[in-house]
Design an enzyme around this catalytic site. Structure first.
Site, mmCIF file in Angstrom:
data_model
loop_
_atom_site.group_PDB
_atom_site.id
_atom_site.type_symbol
_atom_site.label_atom_id
_atom_site.label_comp_id
_atom_site.label_asym_id
_atom_site.label_seq_id
_atom_site.Cartn_x
_atom_site.Cartn_y
_atom_site.Cartn_z
ATOM 1 C CG ASP A 167 0.615 6.414 2.872
ATOM 2 O OD1 ASP A 167 0.907 5.917 3.970
ATOM 3 O OD2 ASP A 167 0.873 7.582 2.568
ATOM 4 C CB THR A 168 -2.115 3.647 -2.486
ATOM 5 O OG1 THR A 168 -1.104 4.240 -3.313
ATOM 6 C CG2 THR A 168 -3.023 4.751 -1.971
#
Length: 395
Positions: A167-168
């Site tokens: 996600d990051t």
């Protein structure tokens, strides 16, 4: 306070959970005015993630944002978002592809309102291709992008790295794309769409994994804490803890041998060269750990500093909070909090010399906390209109 490099940039964040909101956090940290749009009521599910009664993950990912509530599933809520987007620079969304189109908020429709708008679209598989309509979370992107297969011990199933790295990474690439698009807009006058897929964001950091298979048929596997063929580079046990040493260069290994009071190891044919050490990696690691186990972490660290060997402690949060280097660089900072009085979290990064980023405001206390300020100040809606919208379920 310096307002940051993006102080004149307006961002509307429609995303939820991690990927979209982390992209908004990065832009907000750099000074952008981030308006986070949340569903009325409970708001972003991220508010419920984490440990403790008052969830602290939200306090990090929600910082430097103002929150408005809008029901994107009804025309009244969609119209509010269109009005916010009309003078925005960047829109962030991480819904399943097709969702924005269903709501009439697709890029073509939004560019008809605001041709300068930059649209960051973060999804599992991207906006095109046979998998685009599939649901995707960060862990799925890590698996498809090649990460999970090589993380963990070789005799165990694939491991999670410990944070939501898929996600990051996608959020970071989305932010990078938005910044590039802002620069391009200076020349073209037009916005564009940033298509950031979770799996491709992971794929970008997979080094030579694809090329090695393409040329040599080599499939990289899980190897635990080592980098195969690069030695010594590992975490070693001490008498009171663990310590990371990276002494894989020839000259650095010679200095490690001096620190071990075994200078002859640097001339030993098994260890004298990079390739030789790689071929005898397990044996060399055992020899080094026999030595490190006789030392405390502090004593080993003093030796590594004295001999200029890249090495470091395996930090946990108490170590970070007590470390003078973290303090000197303000890597962790306190911010005011409505419940806890003050909480500490990682500071903004990277550091800009002339337009430094900063945590200017804490995360909004609840969904729609800034409805009056944003809808009133930016859209000119009075209290009666806002009350009507709330009664309709639009905010």
């Amino acid at each position: 306070m310096n307002q940051g490099a993006l102080k004149n940039v307006r961002v509307v964040e429609l995303g939820q959970l991690i990927a979209g909101p982390f992209c908004g956090q990065l832009l907000g940290d750099m000074g952008a005015d981030v308006i986070k749009v949340e569903p009325p009521g409970a708001g972003d599910p991220m508010r419920q993630w984490g440990n403790g009664e008052h969830k602290l993950w939200w306090e990090v990912i929600g910082r430097n944002k103002r929150s408005v509530s809008a029901n994107l599933r009804i025309p009244e809520g969609q119209d509010l978002v269109r009005r916010l987007i009309a003078d925005a620079d960047i829109l962030i969304e991480n819904f399943k592809p097709g969702t924005m189109e269903k709501w009439g908020l697709d890029p073509a429709s939004l560019h008809a309102i605001n041709p300068r708008l930059i649209v960051v679209r973060i999804s599992g598989y991207g906006q095109t291709g046979p998998y685009s309509a599939r649901a995707g979370f960060g862990g799925i992107g890590e698996a498809m992008g090649g990460w999970r297969a090589i993380v963990g011990e070789p005799d165990r199933p694939p491991s999670r790295v410990g944070v939501s790295i898929g996600d990051t990474l996608a959020a970071t690439y989305g932010c990078m794309g938005a910044l590039a698009a802002l620069h391009a807009r200076e020349t073209t006058g037009r916005g564009q769409v940033i298509d950031a897929a979770l799996y491709e964001s992971v794929l970008q950091v997979m080094e030579s994994l694809v090329a090695e298979y393409d040329v040599m048929g080599l499939v990289r596997e899980r190897h635990g804490g080592i980098l195969p063929g690069i030695a010594p580079s590992n975490v070693y046990a001490c008498s009171d803890g663990e310590y990371m040493i990276g002494a894989n260069g020839d000259a650095i290994f010679a200095r490690l041998a001096e620190a071990m009071e075994r200078p002859e190891l640097a001339q030993d044919p098994r260890y004298a060269t990079h390739i030789a050490r790689g071929n005898h990696q397990a044996e060399l690691d055992r020899r080094i750990e026999e030595w490190t186990r006789t030392l405390t972490v502090s004593d080993l660290e003093a030796l590594m500093v004295r001999h200029s060997i890249p090495a470091g402690r395996v930090y946990r949060v108490p170590d970070m909070l007590a470390d003078p280097h973290f303090a000197a660089r303000e890597a962790i900072v306190p911010i005011a909090h409505r419940v806890h009085g003050e909480i500490r979290m990682q500071n903004c990064f990277p550091k800009l010399s002339d337009t430094p980023s900063a945590i200017r405001r804490g995360a909004p206390a609840h969904a729609g906390a800034d409805n009056a300020e944003v809808y009133g100040g930016r859209l000119g809606l009075d209290a009666a209109t806002l009350a009507d919208l709330e009664a309709q379920g639009a905010i």
